[in-house]
Design a protein around this motif. Sequence first.
Motif: not given
Lengths: 195, 203
Positions: B28, A26-29, B24-25, B202-203, B200
Amino acid sequence: MIKELLLIFIGAMLVNNFVLSRFLGICPFLGVSKKVDVALGMGMATTFVMTISAIASWAIQFYILEPFGLSRFLQYVSFVLVIASLVQMIEMFIKKTSPNLHKSLGIFLPLITTNCAILGLALLAVNKGYNMIQSAVFGLGAGLGFTLAIVIMAGIREELEIADIPQGLRGAGITLLTAGILSIAFLGFSGLISM
Amino acid sequence: MKAWKEFIKGIWDENPVFRMLMGMCPTLAVTNAAINGLAMGLATAFVLFCANIIVAMVKRFIPNEVRIPSYIIIIATFVTIADLFLAAYFPEIHKVLGLFIPLIVVNCLILGRAEGFASKNNVAYSALDALGMGIGFTFALTLLGIVREFMGMGSIFNVSVAGQNFTEWVIFVLPPGAFLTLGIMLWIINSFSKKKMEESHCH
């Protein structure tokens, strides 16, 4: 054999899309989906690393961890380390052999190490007991599914730039709502195959 | 009063989910019921707390070039502990959270705090920071879980609270509901707060 591989591929790419129905990556998304070309680069780099790390983690699991009975305690540590060093190695290899590819993928590679989709893929493939070819196809399908989702998202967000959005909804809010609607669309694939 | 400030900031002003958009992962993925959100939040808070303390203790001995892999190994060790603990004492929750327990390793909240806070501050402040951030994360996940469970199944913590005539919106416990609920929550929070949300890093 071919049919089974096709099912794994479609399953990973569309039915259980990593981003929109499994919530992996989700972060890169959310972070790297502002421009279509950048999103495509990120997707390609991720697909590449996913396919290779799926094969590498399969080898680690079946040749090292399982014969020595270590998979319960060392699986997470070793997978994370393998993926991190693999990404580093791929970056050095691409830099040496193909500077052009490095220019387009290079900036994304360090970010991929902490992308949970990669570790998630490695663990899922091992849990499902896939063999080497199945793992590779699973990684390829998942990576292309990720690319598909992030590119669609970037396309929508480019249009949203010129839309009149309520103040509080700008930024993350509208991105999440868009992702929600996309996710509803991907629910439509759930009847495609019955696993 | 610096200690109190380090503790309290994670709960609202720099809330990892609502203000910083980190982690986020799991946010959600596992919040389709309140109990799952709570369990995930607590597991993450435990790992964050232990990892922050250890990183603050050993930071002087780690060469700068290999600090990220070293932090990841510290984090992965505590994740393995949390995973085995949950599998032994709470097998049902362990089964529901499934893949997302090992994925705490790559939760950017934890690595972000190790890199951004614990590597620069002493053990006591790092522990307080981790405690505040952990509570903030658990609060956000539980709140999200309560809203989604109520809308989707008419119950909170498996206790039915909606009346007979309540029509469940099943979409809220399906994957799209996670995106929609968090999107609407961020909308509400941003409309009422003056401070701008940080993107944020960091990706």
